[in-house]
Every structure is written in C-alpha cells, then in structure tokens.
Design an enzyme around this catalytic site. Structure first.
Site, PDB file in Angstrom:
ATOM      1  N   HIS A 193       0.350   4.516  -2.478  1.00  0.00           N
ATOM      2  CA  HIS A 193       0.175   5.743  -1.962  1.00  0.00           C
ATOM      3  C   HIS A 193       1.050   6.658  -2.364  1.00  0.00           C
ATOM      4  CE1 HIS A 193      -3.474   5.400   0.936  1.00  0.00           C
ATOM      5  NE2 HIS A 193      -3.561   4.396  -0.016  1.00  0.00           N
TER       6      HIS A 193
ATOM      7  N   HIS B 173      -6.035  -6.290  -2.494  1.00  0.00           N
ATOM      8  CA  HIS B 173      -6.827  -6.317  -1.293  1.00  0.00           C
ATOM      9  C   HIS B 173      -7.144  -7.807  -0.829  1.00  0.00           C
ATOM     10  CE1 HIS B 173      -8.705  -1.984  -1.692  1.00  0.00           C
ATOM     11  NE2 HIS B 173      -7.352  -1.872  -1.305  1.00  0.00           N
TER      12      HIS B 173
ATOM     13  N   ARG C 177       0.939  -1.064  -0.021  1.00  0.00           N
ATOM     14  CA  ARG C 177      -0.221   0.073  -0.085  1.00  0.00           C
ATOM     15  C   ARG C 177       0.818   1.311  -0.105  1.00  0.00           C
ATOM     16  NH1 ARG C 177      -4.257   2.324   4.321  1.00  0.00           N
ATOM     17  NH2 ARG C 177      -5.846   3.210   2.603  1.00  0.00           N
TER      18      ARG C 177
ATOM     19  N   ASN D 113      -3.935   9.782   4.109  1.00  0.00           N
ATOM     20  CA  ASN D 113      -3.080   8.771   4.511  1.00  0.00           C
ATOM     21  C   ASN D 113      -3.069   8.442   5.852  1.00  0.00           C
ATOM     22  OD1 ASN D 113      -1.695   7.845   1.957  1.00  0.00           O
ATOM     23  ND2 ASN D 113      -0.800  10.100   2.132  1.00  0.00           N
TER      24      ASN D 113
HETATM   25  C1  HEM Z   1      -8.985   0.852  -6.430  1.00  0.00           C
HETATM   26  C2  HEM Z   1      -8.870   1.773  -5.663  1.00  0.00           C
HETATM   27  C3  HEM Z   1      -8.359   1.678  -4.177  1.00  0.00           C
HETATM   28  C4  HEM Z   1      -9.119   2.181  -3.066  1.00  0.00           C
HETATM   29  C5  HEM Z   1     -10.393   2.921  -2.829  1.00  0.00           C
HETATM   30  C6  HEM Z   1      -8.551   1.734  -1.719  1.00  0.00           C
HETATM   31  C7  HEM Z   1      -9.111   2.122  -0.541  1.00  0.00           C
HETATM   32  C8  HEM Z   1      -8.544   1.343   0.504  1.00  0.00           C
HETATM   33  C9  HEM Z   1      -9.070   1.556   1.763  1.00  0.00           C
HETATM   34  C10 HEM Z   1     -10.143   2.375   2.144  1.00  0.00           C
HETATM   35  C11 HEM Z   1      -8.410   0.681   2.626  1.00  0.00           C
HETATM   36  C12 HEM Z   1      -8.486   0.646   4.341  1.00  0.00           C
HETATM   37  C13 HEM Z   1      -7.820   1.474   5.065  1.00  0.00           C
HETATM   38  C14 HEM Z   1      -8.235   1.797   6.452  1.00  0.00           C
HETATM   39  O1  HEM Z   1      -9.001   0.968   6.824  1.00  0.00           O
HETATM   40  O2  HEM Z   1      -7.327   2.519   7.086  1.00  0.00           O
HETATM   41  C15 HEM Z   1      -7.349   0.087   1.953  1.00  0.00           C
HETATM   42  C16 HEM Z   1      -6.496  -1.122   2.250  1.00  0.00           C
HETATM   43  C17 HEM Z   1      -5.318  -1.328   1.664  1.00  0.00           C
HETATM   44  N1  HEM Z   1      -5.138  -1.089   0.185  1.00  0.00           N
HETATM   45 FE1  HEM Z   1      -6.394  -0.195  -1.053  1.00  0.00          FE
HETATM   46  N2  HEM Z   1      -7.407   0.996  -2.179  1.00  0.00           N
HETATM   47  C18 HEM Z   1      -7.316   0.973  -3.639  1.00  0.00           C
HETATM   48  C19 HEM Z   1      -6.247   0.334  -4.498  1.00  0.00           C
HETATM   49  C20 HEM Z   1      -5.186  -0.302  -3.858  1.00  0.00           C
HETATM   50  C21 HEM Z   1      -4.082  -0.611  -4.629  1.00  0.00           C
HETATM   51  C22 HEM Z   1      -3.867  -0.339  -6.013  1.00  0.00           C
HETATM   52  C23 HEM Z   1      -3.351  -1.103  -3.783  1.00  0.00           C
HETATM   53  C24 HEM Z   1      -1.832  -1.739  -3.995  1.00  0.00           C
HETATM   54  C25 HEM Z   1      -1.352  -1.984  -5.156  1.00  0.00           C
HETATM   55  C26 HEM Z   1      -4.085  -1.062  -2.433  1.00  0.00           C
HETATM   56  C27 HEM Z   1      -3.454  -1.821  -1.373  1.00  0.00           C
HETATM   57  C28 HEM Z   1      -3.912  -1.828  -0.062  1.00  0.00           C
HETATM   58  C29 HEM Z   1      -3.608  -2.604   0.921  1.00  0.00           C
HETATM   59  C30 HEM Z   1      -2.596  -3.809   0.762  1.00  0.00           C
HETATM   60  C31 HEM Z   1      -4.686  -2.447   2.090  1.00  0.00           C
HETATM   61  C32 HEM Z   1      -4.421  -2.891   3.529  1.00  0.00           C
HETATM   62  C33 HEM Z   1      -3.553  -2.211   4.360  1.00  0.00           C
HETATM   63  C34 HEM Z   1      -3.618  -2.495   5.662  1.00  0.00           C
HETATM   64  O3  HEM Z   1      -3.628  -3.842   6.004  1.00  0.00           O
HETATM   65  O4  HEM Z   1      -3.740  -1.786   6.586  1.00  0.00           O
HETATM   66  N3  HEM Z   1      -5.041  -0.645  -2.558  1.00  0.00           N
HETATM   67  N4  HEM Z   1      -7.495   0.364   0.626  1.00  0.00           N
END
Ligand code: HEM
Ligand SMILES: *[C@@H]1O[C@H](CO)[C@@H](O)[C@H](O)[C@H]1NC(C)=O
Ligand SMILES: *[C@@H]1O[C@H](CO)[C@@H](O)[C@H](O)[C@H]1NC(C)=O
Ligand SMILES: *[C@@H]1O[C@H](CO)[C@@H](O)[C@H](O)[C@H]1NC(C)=O
Ligand SMILES: *[C@@H]1O[C@H](CO)[C@@H](O)[C@H](O)[C@H]1NC(C)=O
Ligand SMILES: *[C@@H]1O[C@H](CO)[C@@H](O)[C@H](O)[C@H]1NC(C)=O
Ligand SMILES: *[C@@H]1O[C@H](CO)[C@@H](O)[C@H](O)[C@H]1NC(C)=O
Length: 341
Positions: free
Chosen positions: A71, A194, A67, A96
C-alpha cells in the site's frame, strides 16, 4: 596515425559531453545493499529482531507488514507516505481502512533510532520489515537494496485511485498493476501474499451474494454463516483457509478448488488468461516463491526517493526530522519539515 586521430576526434567531444553531463544533469542516486554499512551497520539486524518479536507476539503482524509495503509503494512510490497521519493523508483514506501494523513499524523505527538516530529512513524500514515478515512465516527471503528516503507529504485521493479493490475483475487487476510496471504474471505472484492474513466480511460479501464466479458449495455455505447479507461487516475470515499463518502455495491450490475468498482472488482462476500461471504455482511452489521474491524486490523499488530528495523522518508518522517538536510564536511547528496531523 589516421586511426588514432579519428579515435581522438570522436573521444574528445564525448569526454567533454560526459563532464558536462556530470555537472549539469541530475545524477540519479541508486539504492545499494551496503547503504548503511558505515552509518548504521546494525540497522538491518535491529529491524529483523524487532519484526521477529512482533510476529512471535502476533502472527498476523507478518501479513500487516507485507501489505503495508504494497500500500505504500503503489501510492506515490516507496516513500513511507502511507505512514503519515492527518487529514487528507493516505493513511486516513478509505482505501487504507483496515490496514494495520503501523505500531510494528514504529517499534522497529524506535529500535533503530536508539542505535543510530536520524540515519535510517522509514521507507527502508518498511522494505526490510516486509522481507523479514515473509521469512518469519516461512516465506522466501530476498536482498533489499537500501537508501530510500521519506516523503514530506501524502495524498488521500491518490490512494483511492491507485490501489486495487477486492471486487476487481481480471482485466482491472492487470490494468492496475500495469500502471505500476508489473505484468500479469507478477500480479498473480504478488497476489500470492494472500496466503497469509485475513479479510473482513465487508470485503468478501460480494463474493458470496453478488458474483458469477465459481465457488465451492461447502466453502460458500461456511462463508455465508460468517458473513450474512447484512451485518457482521467486521467478521474475519482467513484469505487462505488451509494454512492462514504460513507462507506457502496453498492460496493457489484454493483458487483451483474455487475457494478464493475475494472476487479479485478467484478471477485469477476462472477459465481466463491467468489460469495457467495459477496452475504453474500449484505445481511448482519453488517457482512461486522465486517469482514472489523477485516481484517484491521490484515492488519495493517503485519511484523511490534517493540522494537529497525527501527526508529521514525521526518518527514514521510525522515529518518532524529532528528531536522534539518546537512550537514557534504562532503556536505552529517551528521546523520546516512538518506535516500537520
Ligand atoms: C491484486 C490486487 C489486490 C487486491 C484487490 C487486494 C485486496 C485485499 C483486500 C480487500 C484485503 C482484505 C482487507 C480487509 O478486509 O480489510 C486484503 C488483505 C491483504 N492483502 Fe491484498 N490485495 C491485492 C494485492 C495484494 C498484494 C500485492 C499484497 C502484498 C504483496 C497484498 C497483501 C495483503 C495481505 C497480507 C492481506 C491480509 C492483511 C490482514 O491480515 O489484515 N495484497 N487485500
Ligand atoms: C528472525 O527469525 C528468522 C526466522 O525465524 C531467523 O532466521 C532470524 O535469524 C531471526 N533474526 C533475528 C535477528 O533474530
Ligand atoms: C503483543 O500484542 C498485543 C496485542 O495483540 C499488544 O497489546 C502488545 O503490546 C504486544 N506486545 C509486544 C511486546 O509487542
Ligand atoms: C492529490 O492527488 C490528486 C490526484 O492525483 C491531485 O489531483 C491532487 O491535486 C493532489 N492533492 C494535493 C494536495 O497534492
Ligand atoms: C471488468 O470491469 C470493468 C469495470 O467494471 C468492466 O467495464 C469490464 O467489462 C469488466 N470486464 C470483464 C471481462 O468482466
Ligand atoms: C452462496 O450462499 C448464499 C447463502 O446461502 C446463497 O445466497 C448463494 O446463492 C450461494 N452461492 C452459490 C453460488 O451457491
Ligand atoms: C505517532 O505515533 C506515536 C507512537 O505510536 C504516537 O504516540 C503519536 O501520537 C503518533 N502521532 C501522530 C501525529 O499520529
């Protein structure tokens, strides 16, 4: 002779033009796989050893690292601008909030600095660490081209503008990724990250109480226990409830079963144009993995700083370039490259 004359007439001005181009046009430095081969041959192994140890200690670090790269790269390019602290920094932007793993990058950077001080950029470490994180949780590997340099600035409002949000609909997701040069298929593949990691109740509450999207009844009821209409904002739920610590295609299988956690997850399978891509990734996990790897390579090369642009930071959260911070007579940092933080 007429033949060779005409070649000469064409080639000579071309030749001159090329020489001029070399002198007067900025020559865009390229990333390369061999960038540190002479300056820091152990850089990549050192990063991987550090990442492996961090993920062994806490599996969620793999999610954090993947992530972090996303970002960083979506805001002002892959220049480690995300890592800088301080007022109005990307890192402090609400966009962030809930991003972690900075300590893992700091540890990898410290390990690399101990073998080759001042050589390896934080931006390259982010790119390599994301790949190593994928490998550490059984995900695909890919070749990381190197030579990125670090920014001297970051911008909080840029993060708010450029990063997608968990309540985006499909149209908004496609538009957001298009701005960074990705098509819908690449957006869906990247969303497949995800398959690991967690989200907070505050980020998926809308999916339970404020969304017309399909939701599996049992899934909905278990989510509503973890995430009440008010309170419990920080409560966590895996983004992939089946195999939360393994990189696989289970994320897509969940979507087909109406068990996507975020609104931005479920919109990828909701009777619209992305359904066929999700179905393809369900039926063919190898296609997902290779599409994901290719999209990660592309993402890791967005608007990189190379050549003499940017700097090589000594610690990733500040723009100090060399050694201890020196204060000048005004009590300010005496070095030129310094971000107030
Ligand atoms: C498609 C649009 C995307 C949206 C709207 C989105 C949104 C989010 C949100 C809302 C969370 C939860 C954050 C929280 O609860 O604090 C999350 C977690 C995460 N996102 Fe995305 N995301 C997107 C794309 C991506 C991409 C492209 C990647 C990496 C290539 C990614 C990797 C991750 C990972 C690994 C987590 C888990 C992080 C953790 O365990 O804290 N996301 N994302
Ligand atoms: C890191 O872990 C991966 C997968 O578990 C392994 O293949 C690799 O050799 C490890 N790298 C180092 C440098 O220990
Ligand atoms: C392991 O993780 C814990 C928190 O999860 C942290 O406090 C500790 O410093 C980590 N240890 C290492 C060696 O990274
Ligand atoms: C930050 O980015 C915004 C939006 O692109 C821009 O308007 C603003 O001037 C930038 N701020 C700084 C300090 O560069
Ligand atoms: C997606 O969201 C935007 C912004 O809220 C809205 O204007 C648009 O109508 C929505 N599109 C769909 C298909 O729901
Ligand atoms: C999901 O569960 C919540 C809490 O019981 C309820 O308010 C909501 O209507 C449910 N959603 C659906 C689609 O059943
Ligand atoms: C940078 O990170 C180091 C190590 O995590 C920490 O000790 C230091 O306070 C941080 N500095 C800033 C400016 O955030």
């Amino acid at each position: 002779m007429g033949y060779s004359m005409s070649i000469g007439t064409i080639m000579f001005p071309l030749f001159i033009l090329l020489i001029f181009a070399n002198y007067f046009m900025p020559c865009k430095a390229q990333l390369s796989t061999t960038f540190y081969d002479t300056t820091c041959p152990n850089a990549i192994t050192t990063i991987q050893t550090s990442v492996n140890a961090s993920v062994a200690n806490n599996t969620r670090n793999a999610a954090f690292l993947i992530r972090l790269l996303f970002h960083d790269c979506f805001v002002q390019g892959c220049d480690a601008s995300l890592l800088l602290g301080g007022a109005d920094s990307e890192r402090e932007s609400p966009a962030n909030n809930g991003v972690f793993g900075y300590d893992v990058i700091d540890a990898a950077k410290a390990a690399v600095e101990s073998v080759c001080p001042g050589v390896v950029s934080c931006a390259d470490i982010l790119a390599v660490a994301a790949r190593d994180a994928s490998v550490a949780v059984n995900g695909p590997s890919w070749t990381v081209r190197l030579g990125r340099r670090d920014s001297t600035n970051s911008n909080a409002s840029q993060a708010a503008t450029d990063l997608p949000r968990g309540n985006f609909n499909l149209t908004e997701l496609i538009a957001n990724f298009d701005l960074k040069g990705f098509n819908a298929r690449e957006m869906v593949a990247l969303s497949g990250s995800h398959t690991i990691g967690q989200a907070r109740c505050s980020r998926f509450r809308g999916r339970i109480y404020n969304s017309p999207l399909n939701i599996d009844a049992a899934f909905n009821s278990s989510l509503s226990e973890i995430c009440p209409p008010t309170g419990g904002d920080e409560n966590l739920q895996p983004l992939d409830l089946v195999t939360p610590n393994t990189f696989d295609n289970s994320y897509f299988r969940n979507l087909v079963a109406s068990r996507g956690l975020l609104i931005s997850d479920q919109v990828l399978f909701n009777g619209d144009s992305a359904d066929s891509i999700v179905t393809e990734y369900v039926n063919n996990p190898a296609t997902f993995e290779s599409d994901f790897a290719a999209a990660m390579v592309k993402m890791s090369e967005i608007e990189v700083l190379t050549g003499t642009s940017g700097i090589i930071r000594t610690v990733c959260n500040s723009t100090v370039v060399n050694g201890p911070v020196m204060l000048n007579s005004n009590g300010q940092n005496g070095q030129i490259m310094y971000q107030e933080s």
